[in-house]
Design a protein around this motif. Sequence first.
Motif, short mmCIF file in Angstrom:
data_model
loop_
_atom_site.label_atom_id
_atom_site.label_comp_id
_atom_site.label_asym_id
_atom_site.label_seq_id
_atom_site.Cartn_x
_atom_site.Cartn_y
_atom_site.Cartn_z
N GLY A 9 40.68 37.26 47.33
CA GLY A 9 39.52 37.59 46.50
C GLY A 9 38.33 37.99 47.35
N TRP A 36 49.62 36.01 36.67
CA TRP A 36 48.21 35.96 37.03
C TRP A 36 47.39 35.88 35.74
CZ3 TRP A 36 46.27 35.44 41.85
CH2 TRP A 36 47.10 35.74 42.93
N ARG A 38 43.05 35.26 34.51
CA ARG A 38 41.69 35.31 35.04
C ARG A 38 40.72 34.73 34.03
NH1 ARG A 38 40.60 41.90 34.78
NH2 ARG A 38 40.41 42.07 32.49
N ARG A 45 39.94 31.70 29.79
CA ARG A 45 40.95 32.29 30.68
C ARG A 45 41.84 33.23 29.87
NH1 ARG A 45 43.55 28.30 34.91
NH2 ARG A 45 44.31 27.24 33.04
N VAL A 48 46.67 38.29 32.60
CA VAL A 48 46.52 39.54 33.32
C VAL A 48 47.88 40.22 33.50
CG1 VAL A 48 45.84 40.63 35.49
CG2 VAL A 48 44.49 38.73 34.57
N ASP A 88 36.17 43.40 35.50
CA ASP A 88 37.28 42.68 36.13
C ASP A 88 36.79 41.45 36.89
OD1 ASP A 88 38.73 45.86 36.93
OD2 ASP A 88 39.35 44.50 35.33
N ALA A 90 35.97 37.95 37.78
CA ALA A 90 36.53 36.71 37.22
C ALA A 90 37.09 35.85 38.35
CB ALA A 90 37.65 37.04 36.23
N TYR A 92 40.48 34.50 39.47
CA TYR A 92 41.88 34.82 39.26
C TYR A 92 42.76 33.67 39.73
CZ TYR A 92 40.70 39.62 38.09
OH TYR A 92 40.21 40.75 37.46
N SER A 93 43.67 33.25 38.86
CA SER A 93 44.56 32.14 39.18
C SER A 93 46.01 32.56 38.97
CB SER A 93 44.26 30.94 38.29
OG SER A 93 42.94 30.49 38.45
N GLY A 115 42.64 29.10 42.18
CA GLY A 115 41.86 30.27 41.81
C GLY A 115 41.13 30.90 42.97
N GLN A 117 37.92 33.93 43.62
CA GLN A 117 36.87 34.71 42.95
C GLN A 117 36.98 36.18 43.29
OE1 GLN A 117 34.22 33.65 40.78
NE2 GLN A 117 33.99 35.88 40.54
#
Length: 122
Positions: A9, A36, A38, A45, A48, A88, A90, A92-93, A115, A117
């Motif tokens: 990220g 994935w 986000r 959440r 994705v 976009d 967010a 992301y996890s 996660g 960023q």
Amino acid sequence: QVQLVESGGGLVQAGGSLRLSCAASGRTFSMNTMAWFRQPPGKEREFVASMKYYGTYYADSVKGRFTISRDNAKNTVYLQMNSLKPEDTAVYSCAADLRSGSYSQEYGYGYWGQGTQVTVSS
């Protein structure tokens, strides 16, 4: 102990690209769904992308711009993000091991990373 660790990220300008990685340890997920999600600022959440050995799935908002892939030898899943937009932005996890429900529903996954960023500036 199973762990998922995301990386990649950062801050990028609109139109730029990033590649996220999610490295799994403690067990292999080659035959399991990995995904994935986000969480944009102030929002819930959202799904994705996901993939299992027979296919990949994308949210409409990222279709054609994001690509999910995996390297089973490294037990790692990737998210290549191109043509990034400010929306976009967010955390992301990654998630692994879908046990119930649909691939796009977070409650069904057994493992989650912490996660990473992603911030896209305009």
